[in-house]
Design a protein around this motif. Sequence first.
Motif, PDB file in Angstrom:
ATOM      1  N   GLN A   1      15.877 -17.462   4.712  1.00 54.44           N
ATOM      2  CA  GLN A   1      15.033 -18.474   5.340  1.00 54.44           C
ATOM      3  C   GLN A   1      14.090 -17.842   6.352  1.00 54.44           C
ATOM      4  N   GLY A   2      12.846 -18.211   6.268  1.00 48.54           N
ATOM      5  CA  GLY A   2      11.859 -17.719   7.216  1.00 48.54           C
ATOM      6  C   GLY A   2      11.195 -16.425   6.800  1.00 48.54           C
ATOM      7  N   LEU A   3      11.708 -15.749   5.751  1.00 44.14           N
ATOM      8  CA  LEU A   3      11.087 -14.506   5.310  1.00 44.14           C
ATOM      9  C   LEU A   3       9.827 -14.815   4.513  1.00 44.14           C
ATOM     10  N   LYS A   4       8.749 -14.185   4.879  1.00 45.32           N
ATOM     11  CA  LYS A   4       7.482 -14.388   4.171  1.00 45.32           C
ATOM     12  C   LYS A   4       7.271 -13.356   3.068  1.00 45.32           C
ATOM     13  N   ALA A   5       7.754 -12.142   3.284  1.00 47.65           N
ATOM     14  CA  ALA A   5       7.595 -11.086   2.287  1.00 47.65           C
ATOM     15  C   ALA A   5       8.573  -9.961   2.606  1.00 47.65           C
ATOM     16  N   VAL A   6       9.080  -9.316   1.571  1.00 45.07           N
ATOM     17  CA  VAL A   6       9.979  -8.165   1.738  1.00 45.07           C
ATOM     18  C   VAL A   6       9.447  -7.019   0.875  1.00 45.07           C
ATOM     19  N   PRO A   7       9.092  -5.882   1.504  1.00 40.68           N
ATOM     20  CA  PRO A   7       8.624  -4.741   0.716  1.00 40.68           C
ATOM     21  C   PRO A   7       9.796  -4.004   0.079  1.00 40.68           C
ATOM     22  N   MET A   8       9.611  -3.562  -1.159  1.00 32.05           N
ATOM     23  CA  MET A   8      10.620  -2.782  -1.848  1.00 32.05           C
ATOM     24  C   MET A   8      10.039  -1.432  -2.246  1.00 32.05           C
ATOM     25  N   CYS A   9      10.897  -0.446  -2.297  1.00 28.82           N
ATOM     26  CA  CYS A   9      10.484   0.931  -2.523  1.00 28.82           C
ATOM     27  C   CYS A   9      11.154   1.459  -3.789  1.00 28.82           C
ATOM     28  N   TRP A  10      10.435   1.467  -4.889  1.00 29.63           N
ATOM     29  CA  TRP A  10      10.964   1.922  -6.174  1.00 29.63           C
ATOM     30  C   TRP A  10      12.266   1.212  -6.537  1.00 29.63           C
ATOM     31  N   PRO A  11      12.236  -0.097  -6.706  1.00 33.53           N
ATOM     32  CA  PRO A  11      13.471  -0.823  -7.033  1.00 33.53           C
ATOM     33  C   PRO A  11      13.818  -0.735  -8.517  1.00 33.53           C
TER      34      PRO A  11
ATOM     35  N   PRO B   1       0.838  -1.207   0.000  1.00 38.44           N
ATOM     36  CA  PRO B   1       0.000   0.000   0.000  1.00 38.44           C
ATOM     37  C   PRO B   1       0.870   1.254   0.000  1.00 38.44           C
ATOM     38  N   PHE B   2       0.387   2.298  -0.622  1.00 45.07           N
ATOM     39  CA  PHE B   2       1.083   3.574  -0.685  1.00 45.07           C
ATOM     40  C   PHE B   2       0.121   4.641  -0.196  1.00 45.07           C
ATOM     41  N   TYR B   3       0.671   5.601   0.549  1.00 48.15           N
ATOM     42  CA  TYR B   3      -0.169   6.663   1.107  1.00 48.15           C
ATOM     43  C   TYR B   3       0.237   8.001   0.510  1.00 48.15           C
ATOM     44  N   PHE B   4      -0.721   8.667  -0.141  1.00 49.59           N
ATOM     45  CA  PHE B   4      -0.488  10.000  -0.667  1.00 49.59           C
ATOM     46  C   PHE B   4      -0.822  11.020   0.412  1.00 49.59           C
ATOM     47  N   MET B   5       0.200  11.639   0.966  1.00 50.91           N
ATOM     48  CA  MET B   5      -0.055  12.631   2.021  1.00 50.91           C
ATOM     49  C   MET B   5      -0.834  13.813   1.463  1.00 50.91           C
ATOM     50  N   SER B   6      -0.527  14.207   0.216  1.00 53.54           N
ATOM     51  CA  SER B   6      -1.196  15.379  -0.346  1.00 53.54           C
ATOM     52  C   SER B   6      -2.661  15.086  -0.682  1.00 53.54           C
ATOM     53  N   GLN B   7      -2.939  13.861  -1.121  1.00 58.28           N
ATOM     54  CA  GLN B   7      -4.290  13.511  -1.530  1.00 58.28           C
ATOM     55  C   GLN B   7      -5.066  12.760  -0.449  1.00 58.28           C
TER      56      GLN B   7
ATOM     57  N   TYR C   1      -0.018  -0.177  -4.624  1.00 59.77           N
ATOM     58  CA  TYR C   1       0.842   0.635  -5.480  1.00 59.77           C
ATOM     59  C   TYR C   1       1.865  -0.278  -6.137  1.00 59.77           C
ATOM     60  N   VAL C   2       1.800  -0.426  -7.458  1.00 57.99           N
ATOM     61  CA  VAL C   2       2.586  -1.453  -8.140  1.00 57.99           C
ATOM     62  C   VAL C   2       4.077  -1.182  -8.112  1.00 57.99           C
ATOM     63  N   TYR C   3       4.495   0.068  -7.908  1.00 56.48           N
ATOM     64  CA  TYR C   3       5.922   0.369  -7.919  1.00 56.48           C
ATOM     65  C   TYR C   3       6.565   0.283  -6.534  1.00 56.48           C
ATOM     66  N   TRP C   4       5.789  -0.213  -5.581  1.00 53.83           N
ATOM     67  CA  TRP C   4       6.351  -0.697  -4.323  1.00 53.83           C
ATOM     68  C   TRP C   4       6.065  -2.203  -4.275  1.00 53.83           C
ATOM     69  N   PRO C   5       6.811  -2.981  -5.046  1.00 56.26           N
ATOM     70  CA  PRO C   5       6.519  -4.421  -5.105  1.00 56.26           C
ATOM     71  C   PRO C   5       6.777  -5.114  -3.781  1.00 56.26           C
TER      72      PRO C   5
END
Length: 359
Positions: free
Chosen positions: A203-213, A172-178, A184-188
């Motif tokens: 090992q043991g990681l279920k998910a890792v968020p990325m920020c504009w990779p 999820p992405f939060y628009f502070m202005s809006q 949000y697809v560009y935070w895979p």
Amino acid sequence: ESGDAEPKLVDAVARLADNLEYVIMSDLDKRTRVRPPRIAFFDADTPELKFKYFRREGGRFGMLAGMMMEAFGPKSLQVLENLEKGVPADIDVLVLLAPDKVPEEQVYALEQFALRGGRLVILLDPVNVHNAVIIKQQNEPRVSGLESWLSHIGITTEYGLVGDFGDDSHCPFYFMSQKAQGPYVYWPLVLEDQMAQDLVGFQGLKAVPMCWPSGFTVDEVKQDDTGRTVRTVMRTSAYGHRRPEIGLVAETLTYPRPEDSDLEEVPLALLIEGPLESMWKGKPIPGTEPEEGTLPANGEGGDEAPGGDAPGEAEGDGGDNDAAGRDEAPEGRPRMVQGDVGILVFGDGEIAANYMGPQ
């Protein structure tokens, strides 16, 4: 028995399943280790990223530093401002945090460290809040300074943005202005089956968020010719997409799904292992003048040492080479022209930044 007063018991063996061997061996390793690994952070935190909102005590990556010190002890971690004198001899692992325009002489120092057997972790940060969102910026990717060296290894950083249009593969992405929030697809979100679960670090990681990779392209022919292996250890789903433009990418939550022919699994992190020949073999050490009798920069002419290497260049297998008569690199150690390397490179440095949380 571990040597303690009481035997150590490994509980819940069935739950550990395939990790049982790792649990036992890592426990034995910790108990028999002469000293904990010594880790250095090369933190290239740039002025434009020092907004108060994004920083905590210890810099943009202070949380990661605190976790490392808690895991290995406060004396196990050093923070290096630059590599002008090379990597300290007692360092086992060097972590580059969002490198930014690293000078060639310091890239050479990184390579020498890797050729001697030091482990290198590179968290590139081509796109971040500064050049992706802020209006009136150039909207160009940040240049790490490592591009030519990675290309020498057969790795191309595909600057731009990687998104993931899979149903459950974005954050999820939060628009502070809006005052709007949504997927949000560009935070895979890199899920468990998109990571190399057989490697200890994943090992043991279920998910890792990325920020504009950003993603990578691997020259497989170059790897085959040299005997190296390059393995994708993090990737998008089959619905990944490379977007060449980065400017104002956060102007909306909704992006049209690309054509299926433009969707693919995109490598987001790579593990590079095996033999590597120095990018500067037969050339002067960056920042120094070539000595009489050494090969000029184009590698032609000049007197050659036995085996065809320039005088002062020590063939290496990843360990220090103390052969008498060798010229020494600026940090006082023999110059390495080849060795076995272990390099982990990520297309997003912000996975380790404070504001991404302790995931």
